[in-house]
Design a protein around this motif. Structure first.
Motif, PDB file in Angstrom:
ATOM      1  N   GLY A  27      90.819  36.974  41.461  1.00  0.00           N
ATOM      2  CA  GLY A  27      91.040  35.518  41.492  1.00  0.00           C
ATOM      3  C   GLY A  27      92.377  35.264  41.889  1.00  0.00           C
ATOM      4  N   GLU A  28      93.504  36.081  40.945  1.00  0.00           N
ATOM      5  CA  GLU A  28      94.803  36.136  41.572  1.00  0.00           C
ATOM      6  C   GLU A  28      95.091  36.286  42.823  1.00  0.00           C
ATOM      7  OE1 GLU A  28      96.693  38.292  38.363  1.00  0.00           O
ATOM      8  OE2 GLU A  28      96.043  37.126  36.739  1.00  0.00           O
ATOM      9  N   LEU A  29      94.678  37.530  43.375  1.00  0.00           N
ATOM     10  CA  LEU A  29      94.696  38.056  44.549  1.00  0.00           C
ATOM     11  C   LEU A  29      94.287  36.850  45.701  1.00  0.00           C
ATOM     12  CD1 LEU A  29      93.682  41.893  44.153  1.00  0.00           C
ATOM     13  CD2 LEU A  29      95.982  40.923  44.806  1.00  0.00           C
ATOM     14  N   ARG A  30      93.110  36.314  45.148  1.00  0.00           N
ATOM     15  CA  ARG A  30      92.661  35.531  46.321  1.00  0.00           C
ATOM     16  C   ARG A  30      93.937  34.116  46.340  1.00  0.00           C
ATOM     17  NH1 ARG A  30      86.208  35.074  44.999  1.00  0.00           N
ATOM     18  NH2 ARG A  30      85.838  36.847  46.307  1.00  0.00           N
ATOM     19  N   ALA A  31      94.283  33.690  45.012  1.00  0.00           N
ATOM     20  CA  ALA A  31      95.173  32.679  45.087  1.00  0.00           C
ATOM     21  C   ALA A  31      96.409  33.007  45.925  1.00  0.00           C
ATOM     22  CB  ALA A  31      95.313  32.218  43.741  1.00  0.00           C
ATOM     23  N   GLY A  32      96.906  34.170  45.706  1.00  0.00           N
ATOM     24  CA  GLY A  32      97.929  34.617  46.590  1.00  0.00           C
ATOM     25  C   GLY A  32      97.925  34.524  48.141  1.00  0.00           C
ATOM     26  N   PHE A  33      97.013  35.062  48.410  1.00  0.00           N
ATOM     27  CA  PHE A  33      96.428  35.172  49.708  1.00  0.00           C
ATOM     28  C   PHE A  33      96.411  33.789  50.119  1.00  0.00           C
ATOM     29  CE2 PHE A  33      92.990  35.505  53.140  1.00  0.00           C
ATOM     30  CZ  PHE A  33      93.405  36.620  53.894  1.00  0.00           C
ATOM     31  N   ASN A  34      95.536  33.008  49.689  1.00  0.00           N
ATOM     32  CA  ASN A  34      95.338  31.499  50.358  1.00  0.00           C
ATOM     33  C   ASN A  34      96.808  31.046  50.126  1.00  0.00           C
ATOM     34  OD1 ASN A  34      92.415  31.944  50.461  1.00  0.00           O
ATOM     35  ND2 ASN A  34      92.345  30.804  48.511  1.00  0.00           N
ATOM     36  N   GLY A  35      97.455  31.180  49.304  1.00  0.00           N
ATOM     37  CA  GLY A  35      99.040  30.485  49.627  1.00  0.00           C
ATOM     38  C   GLY A  35      99.773  30.997  50.691  1.00  0.00           C
ATOM     39  N   GLY A  36      99.617  32.492  50.968  1.00  0.00           N
ATOM     40  CA  GLY A  36     100.214  33.213  52.121  1.00  0.00           C
ATOM     41  C   GLY A  36      99.598  32.491  53.500  1.00  0.00           C
ATOM     42  N   ILE A  37      98.270  32.071  53.317  1.00  0.00           N
ATOM     43  CA  ILE A  37      97.731  31.609  54.653  1.00  0.00           C
ATOM     44  C   ILE A  37      97.991  30.262  55.061  1.00  0.00           C
ATOM     45  CG2 ILE A  37      95.407  30.844  55.554  1.00  0.00           C
ATOM     46  CD1 ILE A  37      95.871  34.062  55.812  1.00  0.00           C
ATOM     47  N   GLY A  38      98.488  29.523  53.868  1.00  0.00           N
ATOM     48  CA  GLY A  38      99.018  28.076  53.968  1.00  0.00           C
ATOM     49  C   GLY A  38     100.220  28.161  54.816  1.00  0.00           C
ATOM     50  N   GLY A  39     101.226  28.970  54.282  1.00  0.00           N
ATOM     51  CA  GLY A  39     102.543  29.174  54.957  1.00  0.00           C
ATOM     52  C   GLY A  39     102.550  29.573  56.463  1.00  0.00           C
ATOM     53  N   LEU A  40     101.529  30.542  56.689  1.00  0.00           N
ATOM     54  CA  LEU A  40     101.584  30.875  57.981  1.00  0.00           C
ATOM     55  C   LEU A  40     100.598  30.068  59.041  1.00  0.00           C
ATOM     56  CD1 LEU A  40     101.555  33.371  59.731  1.00  0.00           C
ATOM     57  CD2 LEU A  40      99.148  34.131  59.121  1.00  0.00           C
ATOM     58  N   LYS A  41      99.862  29.266  58.429  1.00  0.00           N
ATOM     59  CA  LYS A  41      99.414  28.002  59.230  1.00  0.00           C
ATOM     60  C   LYS A  41     100.543  27.099  59.564  1.00  0.00           C
ATOM     61  CE  LYS A  41      94.658  27.821  57.722  1.00  0.00           C
ATOM     62  NZ  LYS A  41      93.810  27.212  56.931  1.00  0.00           N
ATOM     63  N   ALA A  42     101.525  26.733  58.506  1.00  0.00           N
ATOM     64  CA  ALA A  42     102.567  25.952  58.709  1.00  0.00           C
ATOM     65  C   ALA A  42     103.695  26.324  59.863  1.00  0.00           C
ATOM     66  CB  ALA A  42     103.419  25.587  57.556  1.00  0.00           C
ATOM     67  N   GLN A  43     103.884  27.803  59.771  1.00  0.00           N
ATOM     68  CA  GLN A  43     104.617  28.542  60.855  1.00  0.00           C
ATOM     69  C   GLN A  43     104.282  28.233  62.253  1.00  0.00           C
ATOM     70  OE1 GLN A  43     105.185  32.332  59.359  1.00  0.00           O
ATOM     71  NE2 GLN A  43     106.948  31.683  58.163  1.00  0.00           N
ATOM     72  N   ILE A  44     102.711  28.511  62.370  1.00  0.00           N
ATOM     73  CA  ILE A  44     101.940  28.521  63.444  1.00  0.00           C
ATOM     74  C   ILE A  44     101.938  26.913  64.129  1.00  0.00           C
ATOM     75  CG2 ILE A  44      99.849  28.565  64.697  1.00  0.00           C
ATOM     76  CD1 ILE A  44      99.151  30.861  62.886  1.00  0.00           C
ATOM     77  N   GLU A  45     102.056  25.932  63.306  1.00  0.00           N
ATOM     78  CA  GLU A  45     102.157  24.528  63.813  1.00  0.00           C
ATOM     79  C   GLU A  45     103.573  24.119  64.244  1.00  0.00           C
ATOM     80  OE1 GLU A  45     100.619  22.395  60.579  1.00  0.00           O
ATOM     81  OE2 GLU A  45      98.676  22.869  60.757  1.00  0.00           O
ATOM     82  N   ARG A  46     104.491  24.849  63.607  1.00  0.00           N
ATOM     83  CA  ARG A  46     105.793  24.591  64.090  1.00  0.00           C
ATOM     84  C   ARG A  46     106.129  25.155  65.267  1.00  0.00           C
ATOM     85  NH1 ARG A  46     107.723  25.499  58.755  1.00  0.00           N
ATOM     86  NH2 ARG A  46     108.129  27.677  59.230  1.00  0.00           N
ATOM     87  N   VAL A  47     105.574  26.523  65.614  1.00  0.00           N
ATOM     88  CA  VAL A  47     105.881  27.404  66.756  1.00  0.00           C
ATOM     89  C   VAL A  47     104.941  26.457  68.198  1.00  0.00           C
ATOM     90  CG1 VAL A  47     105.178  29.224  68.059  1.00  0.00           C
ATOM     91  CG2 VAL A  47     106.113  29.332  65.917  1.00  0.00           C
ATOM     92  N   ASP A  48     103.867  25.915  67.676  1.00  0.00           N
ATOM     93  CA  ASP A  48     103.041  24.956  68.694  1.00  0.00           C
ATOM     94  C   ASP A  48     103.816  23.733  68.964  1.00  0.00           C
ATOM     95  OD1 ASP A  48     100.926  26.898  68.679  1.00  0.00           O
ATOM     96  OD2 ASP A  48      99.629  25.611  67.233  1.00  0.00           O
ATOM     97  N   GLY A  49     104.420  23.281  68.083  1.00  0.00           N
ATOM     98  CA  GLY A  49     105.332  22.140  68.625  1.00  0.00           C
ATOM     99  C   GLY A  49     106.292  22.234  69.330  1.00  0.00           C
ATOM    100  N   ASN A  50     107.143  23.548  68.896  1.00  0.00           N
ATOM    101  CA  ASN A  50     108.070  24.176  69.935  1.00  0.00           C
ATOM    102  C   ASN A  50     107.984  24.343  71.188  1.00  0.00           C
ATOM    103  OD1 ASN A  50     110.070  23.797  67.618  1.00  0.00           O
ATOM    104  ND2 ASN A  50     109.805  26.024  67.048  1.00  0.00           N
ATOM    105  N   ILE A  51     106.569  24.961  71.381  1.00  0.00           N
ATOM    106  CA  ILE A  51     106.062  25.440  72.501  1.00  0.00           C
ATOM    107  C   ILE A  51     105.930  23.950  73.406  1.00  0.00           C
ATOM    108  CG2 ILE A  51     103.963  26.305  73.765  1.00  0.00           C
ATOM    109  CD1 ILE A  51     104.158  28.710  71.802  1.00  0.00           C
ATOM    110  N   ALA A  52     105.227  23.291  72.973  1.00  0.00           N
ATOM    111  CA  ALA A  52     104.897  21.752  73.579  1.00  0.00           C
ATOM    112  C   ALA A  52     106.345  21.104  73.882  1.00  0.00           C
ATOM    113  CB  ALA A  52     104.287  20.813  72.541  1.00  0.00           C
ATOM    114  N   ARG A  53     107.271  21.176  73.111  1.00  0.00           N
ATOM    115  CA  ARG A  53     108.780  20.641  73.637  1.00  0.00           C
ATOM    116  C   ARG A  53     109.326  21.322  74.790  1.00  0.00           C
ATOM    117  NH1 ARG A  53     108.783  19.771  68.235  1.00  0.00           N
ATOM    118  NH2 ARG A  53     110.055  21.631  67.857  1.00  0.00           N
ATOM    119  N   MET A  54     109.177  22.844  74.672  1.00  0.00           N
ATOM    120  CA  MET A  54     109.655  23.510  75.839  1.00  0.00           C
ATOM    121  C   MET A  54     109.012  23.158  76.906  1.00  0.00           C
ATOM    122  SD  MET A  54     111.234  26.969  74.378  1.00  0.00           S
ATOM    123  CE  MET A  54     109.565  27.970  74.314  1.00  0.00           C
TER     124      MET A  54
END
Length: 81
Positions: A27-54
């Protein structure tokens, strides 16, 4: 021989305790994994926004450069004739 082995065998309670510990750790590993995935999704969204602006910026430069070249060509053609 059996009496010598018996103290080393796991009881039902031992297995239940181990199972509970493993479930908690998983359960602890899953919680950590899900938290990491959330951060990764946020980074991907930022990159997508930067690509669209460029992309928009590149299109604007391309259109501007094309218009400028066309204007220069017409000006040169007028001067030549």
């Amino acid at each position: 021989m059996i009496k010598a082995v018996l103290p080393h065998l796991a009881t039902k309670a031992d297995v239940a305790d181990l199972r509970a510990e493993l479930k908690e750790e998983i359960g602890e590993l899953r919680a950590g994994f899900n938290g990491g995935i959330g951060g990764l999704k946020a980074q991907i969204e930022r990159v997508d926004g930067n690509i669209a602006r460029m992309e928009a910026s590149m299109i604007k430069w391309l259109v501007g450069a094309t218009l400028a070249c066309g204007g220069l060509a017409f000006t040169a053609a007028k001067l030549i004739h």
